[in-house]
Design a protein around this motif. Structure first.
Motif, PDB file in Angstrom:
ATOM      1  N   GLN A 150      -1.229  37.945 -20.022  1.00  0.00           N
ATOM      2  CA  GLN A 150      -0.549  37.953 -21.313  1.00  0.00           C
ATOM      3  C   GLN A 150      -0.647  36.618 -22.038  1.00  0.00           C
ATOM      4  OE1 GLN A 150       0.991  40.733 -22.698  1.00  0.00           O
ATOM      5  NE2 GLN A 150       0.033  41.790 -20.975  1.00  0.00           N
ATOM      6  N   SER A 164      -0.761  33.470 -26.721  1.00  0.00           N
ATOM      7  CA  SER A 164      -0.586  34.890 -26.406  1.00  0.00           C
ATOM      8  C   SER A 164      -1.898  35.628 -26.622  1.00  0.00           C
ATOM      9  CB  SER A 164       0.496  35.494 -27.305  1.00  0.00           C
ATOM     10  OG  SER A 164       0.508  36.908 -27.194  1.00  0.00           O
ATOM     11  N   GLN A 166      -2.291  38.510 -27.554  1.00  0.00           N
ATOM     12  CA  GLN A 166      -2.173  39.336 -28.749  1.00  0.00           C
ATOM     13  C   GLN A 166      -2.674  38.602 -29.987  1.00  0.00           C
ATOM     14  OE1 GLN A 166       1.828  40.866 -29.090  1.00  0.00           O
ATOM     15  NE2 GLN A 166       1.886  41.538 -26.966  1.00  0.00           N
ATOM     16  N   GLU A 167      -2.676  37.269 -29.933  1.00  0.00           N
ATOM     17  CA  GLU A 167      -3.096  36.457 -31.070  1.00  0.00           C
ATOM     18  C   GLU A 167      -4.584  36.112 -31.014  1.00  0.00           C
ATOM     19  OE1 GLU A 167      -0.633  33.042 -30.938  1.00  0.00           O
ATOM     20  OE2 GLU A 167       1.233  34.140 -31.224  1.00  0.00           O
ATOM     21  N   GLN A 204      -6.907  46.821 -24.568  1.00  0.00           N
ATOM     22  CA  GLN A 204      -6.713  45.810 -25.605  1.00  0.00           C
ATOM     23  C   GLN A 204      -7.988  45.031 -25.900  1.00  0.00           C
ATOM     24  OE1 GLN A 204      -3.611  43.000 -24.693  1.00  0.00           O
ATOM     25  NE2 GLN A 204      -3.496  42.208 -26.774  1.00  0.00           N
ATOM     26  N   ASN A 215     -10.796  41.674 -29.218  1.00  0.00           N
ATOM     27  CA  ASN A 215      -9.486  42.304 -29.312  1.00  0.00           C
ATOM     28  C   ASN A 215      -9.618  43.512 -30.238  1.00  0.00           C
ATOM     29  OD1 ASN A 215      -6.808  43.032 -29.756  1.00  0.00           O
ATOM     30  ND2 ASN A 215      -6.090  40.924 -29.861  1.00  0.00           N
ATOM     31  N   SER A 217      -7.536  45.455 -31.621  1.00  0.00           N
ATOM     32  CA  SER A 217      -6.627  45.489 -32.763  1.00  0.00           C
ATOM     33  C   SER A 217      -7.088  44.607 -33.905  1.00  0.00           C
ATOM     34  CB  SER A 217      -5.212  45.072 -32.332  1.00  0.00           C
ATOM     35  OG  SER A 217      -5.178  43.715 -31.947  1.00  0.00           O
ATOM     36  N   ARG A 218      -8.057  43.699 -33.639  1.00  0.00           N
ATOM     37  CA  ARG A 218      -8.564  42.806 -34.677  1.00  0.00           C
ATOM     38  C   ARG A 218      -9.793  43.383 -35.397  1.00  0.00           C
ATOM     39  NH1 ARG A 218      -4.294  40.295 -33.921  1.00  0.00           N
ATOM     40  NH2 ARG A 218      -4.150  38.049 -33.727  1.00  0.00           N
TER      41      ARG A 218
END
Length: 254
Positions: A150, A164, A166-167, A204, A215, A217-218
């Motif tokens: 993570q 993170s 996620q970033e 992810q 990623n 989501s990007r």
């Protein structure tokens, strides 16, 4: 006057420091009594220092957070620090055990603090009941939980920074290092793409080239090239990533 005392056990010093700083602000009545980087030290400190709360990373060297929790002093409440997926989180909530999901957010910390404030002045559930909850969590973690990375630790001069996942937009390997792109920033780490594939969630991050993880989501757009290949365009970046033939099947039905 400090009313409650806590132990923080996590093998990442940066995360221990972050949690300590945030708890000092969100819960000034709580004193961080001691810290540990592994399960064995955590258990020893719990019995010698007698904290009211033990923040325990699920995955630690020596003993896991759940193994430590099963041997805590009777009046010490465990709070698990975890990166487990939704399946395991449901088991924590069903058992009434508090947890912090990595990356730890202020909103989750505030919720956890509010719950603990109502529980700490009252007697703990019967130790048999707590043992039953922990036994079920242990089975859940072993059979259904999978912990993925993570945070990425990156060096900045004489400091270590936690980024993170996620970033992060993508990882791209070079000769000796791997570039981590996060918006306008780029960092170099020594983890290989092979290591990252094993440690990151495949839902992810997709491998689109032997040297590139992106990623999902990007991804803003995927364009077919004149030669029949694909280029990935990422949101917020004036940059495209090439998809090698070995991974083009990921985009053929899009």
């Amino acid at each position: 006057m400090k009313l409650f005392r806590a132990l923080i056990a996590d093998d990442e010093a940066a995360l221990r420091g972050f949690l300590k700083r945030r708890l000092e602000i969100l819960w000034p009545e709580m004193s961080i009594l001691c810290e540990a980087s592994n399960g064995l030290d955590a258990l020893e400190l719990a019995h010698s220092q007698h904290p009211d709360v033990a923040f325990l990373d699920i995955k630690m060297p020596g003993l896991s957070g759940i193994e430590v929790a099963q041997k805590l002093p009777e009046r010490c409440l465990p709070v698990f620090i975890t990166a487990f997926d939704k399946f395991a989180i449901e088991a924590f909530e069903a058992g009434g055990v508090d947890y912090l999901l990595k990356p730890v957010s202020d909103s989750r910390l505030e919720k956890m603090v509010a719950r603990l404030k109502t529980r700490l002045p009252n007697p703990l559930p019967a130790i048999q009941q707590l043992d039953e909850i922990l036994a079920k969590l242990s089975l859940t973690v072993q059979s259904g939980g999978r912990e993925y990375l993570q945070w990425i630790k990156v060096g900045q001069k004489d400091k270590i920074r936690l980024v993170s996942v996620q970033e992060i937009d993508y990882f791209k390997a070079t000769d000796k290092y791997t570039t981590v792109r996060s918006g306008a920033e780029a960092f170099l780490i020594k983890k290989s793409i092979k290591e990252l594939i094993d440690e990151l969630s495949p839902d992810q991050f997709w491998q689109i080239h032997r040297a590139t993880l992106v990623n999902v989501s990007r991804i803003e757009m995927v364009k077919r090239t004149l030669t029949g290949g694909y280029n990935v365009h990422l949101s917020g970046l004036n940059e495209t990533l090439s998809v090698s033939r070995a991974f083009s099947h990921l985009f053929r039905q899009m």
